[in-house]
Design a protein around this motif. Structure first.
Motif, PDB file in Angstrom:
ATOM      1  N   ARG A  83       0.853  -1.186  -0.094  1.00 15.60           N
ATOM      2  CA  ARG A  83      -0.028   0.004  -0.108  1.00 15.60           C
ATOM      3  C   ARG A  83       0.930   1.240   0.018  1.00 15.60           C
ATOM      4  O   ARG A  83       1.901   1.283   0.722  1.00 15.60           O
ATOM      5  N   LEU A  84       0.703   2.267  -0.964  1.00 16.79           N
ATOM      6  CA  LEU A  84       1.250   3.306  -0.869  1.00 16.79           C
ATOM      7  C   LEU A  84       0.568   4.659  -0.485  1.00 16.79           C
ATOM      8  O   LEU A  84      -0.459   4.823  -1.185  1.00 16.79           O
ATOM      9  N   ASP A  85       0.723   5.270   0.669  1.00 14.28           N
ATOM     10  CA  ASP A  85      -0.004   6.474   1.015  1.00 14.28           C
ATOM     11  C   ASP A  85       1.155   7.739   0.626  1.00 14.28           C
ATOM     12  O   ASP A  85       1.992   8.080   1.211  1.00 14.28           O
ATOM     13  N   ILE A  86       0.570   8.264  -0.722  1.00 20.88           N
ATOM     14  CA  ILE A  86       1.489   9.537  -1.071  1.00 20.88           C
ATOM     15  C   ILE A  86       0.920  10.733  -0.288  1.00 20.88           C
ATOM     16  O   ILE A  86      -0.034  11.066  -0.693  1.00 20.88           O
ATOM     17  N   VAL A  87       1.882  11.420  -0.162  1.00 18.22           N
ATOM     18  CA  VAL A  87       1.582  12.854   0.372  1.00 18.22           C
ATOM     19  C   VAL A  87       1.865  13.900  -0.610  1.00 18.22           C
ATOM     20  O   VAL A  87       0.897  14.821  -0.992  1.00 18.22           O
ATOM     21  N   ARG A  88       2.765  13.792  -1.571  1.00 26.54           N
ATOM     22  CA  ARG A  88       3.157  14.441  -2.570  1.00 26.54           C
ATOM     23  C   ARG A  88       4.000  13.616  -3.540  1.00 26.54           C
ATOM     24  O   ARG A  88       4.737  12.587  -3.275  1.00 26.54           O
TER      25      ARG A  88
END
Length: 144
Positions: A83-88
């Protein structure tokens, strides 16, 4: 002592900075077959596909395999979830540090389920996101 719940919360030092380059972004996008013009070498500015974060996060995994206390071996690992939680978005020129934390460990018979979180931070200070993975590790005796 093999990996167990007592290792939850263990944090490893950050990796050396990884420089995000136009060439690496273009190679990655080409490997995916993603023709989005934002990922090509001619774009201004060049940003990376969201899944490019996994390339940098995986560099932090070596700390797990180098930790003799855990007894983990890459050849007995299955990467079960990501799972990737991208902020920017990652951008050309970013220098990125990856810091791995063991989030959860569950052991069942001859199998360990290890959840790790790799926080990605720009050297410049921006939080970029987190890559969370579930690794399934089989003990050597299960293969005998």
């Amino acid at each position: 002592m093999p990996i167990g719940p007592e290792h939850e919360g263990r944090v490893y030092p950050p990796t050396r900075p990884y420089r995000v380059s136009r060439a690496k972004i273009a190679e990655f996008a080409a490997a995916l077959g993603d023709t989005n013009p934002r990922y090509c070498e001619d774009a201004e500015p060049v940003v990376a596909p969201p899944t490019f974060a996994a390339v940098i996060a995986a560099r932090a995994w070596q700390a797990l395999f180098d930790d003799p206390e855990l007894g983990l071996e890459l050849q007995r690992i299955v990467h079960a979830e990501q799972r990737l939680d991208i902020v920017r978005p990652l951008r050309e020129g970013d220098d990125v540090l990856a810091t791995l934390t063991i989030s959860k460990v569950r052991s069942r018979s001859t199998t360990d389920m290890v959840t790790i979180a790799v926080r990605l931070d720009a050297v410049a200070g921006d939080v970029l996101g987190t890559a969370t993975s579930l690794l399934i590790h089989t003990h050597p005796e299960a293969l005998a």
